[in-house]
Scaffold this active site. Structure first.
Site, short mmCIF file in Angstrom:
data_model
loop_
_atom_site.label_atom_id
_atom_site.label_comp_id
_atom_site.label_asym_id
_atom_site.label_seq_id
_atom_site.Cartn_x
_atom_site.Cartn_y
_atom_site.Cartn_z
N CYS A 134 -2.34 7.39 8.46
CA CYS A 134 -2.95 6.06 8.29
C CYS A 134 -1.98 4.99 8.77
CB CYS A 134 -3.27 5.81 6.82
SG CYS A 134 -4.58 6.86 6.15
N HIS A 150 -5.23 -0.98 5.30
CA HIS A 150 -4.80 0.41 5.27
C HIS A 150 -5.92 1.22 5.91
CE1 HIS A 150 -2.94 3.89 2.73
NE2 HIS A 150 -3.66 4.40 3.73
N THR A 154 0.85 -1.19 0.00
CA THR A 154 0.00 0.00 0.00
C THR A 154 0.88 1.24 0.00
OG1 THR A 154 -1.98 1.00 0.96
CG2 THR A 154 -0.32 0.21 2.52
#
Length: 161
Positions: A29, A46, A23
């Protein structure tokens, strides 16, 4: 050559070796990998926010640590993963907003990390490695064949955990 499964923001996916999974753009995040070394199966989430109960009117469960990790955990069990074999690795959770502020309400990255640790403890999943906090973003790629998490950090370079 193995293919790479891409996980978007506010999502998770499941991966089996020899594929890899990754990702992009983990600022505040958090990227959470749940991994079964025996079956070479993993999931990568994620997540954006710590707690689905604090935000109403949302339709995407994958935005939140609590609901996304619940869903990914159960999806892994559906892939015949033994829950006793699961371990975790995490990256991200940086302090991207109001870096100069001591107001922890604005430190979403730290809140995401605390929520993930809490959820993983609930599932009795040990965290083997983590690269969290600081003030820089990360891109990650996990290889379920080796169990290594490669991190590319802005201004720092590549490293493995």
């Amino acid at each position: 050559m193995s293919s790479i499964i891409r996980v978007g923001m506010a999502d998770y996916k499941i991966c089996h070796a020899p594929q890899k999974i990754g990702t992009l753009g983990l600022g505040s995040c958090l990227g959470v990998v749940l991994y079964d070394e025996k079956s070479k199966t993993c999931g990568l989430a994620h997540v954006m926010l710590p707690d689905s109960k604090k935000i109403t009117h949302t339709v995407n469960r994958m935005k939140f640590v609590d609901t996304c990790l619940d869903d990914m955990y159960h999806a892994l069990l559906g892939e015949s993963v033994d829950p006793g074999n699961l371990v975790a690795k995490m990256a991200g959770g940086a302090k991207m907003f109001s870096k100069d502020s001591d107001n922890e309400f604005l430190n979403i990255g730290a809140q995401n990390y605390v929520a993930a640790v809490r959820k993983l403890a609930e599932f009795r999943i040990p965290v083997l490695a983590e690269d969290v906090g600081e003030t820089f973003s990360r891109t990650i790629e996990f290889d379920p064949e080796t169990g290594m998490l490669m991190i590319k950090a802005v201004g720092i370079g590549k490293y493995l955990i």
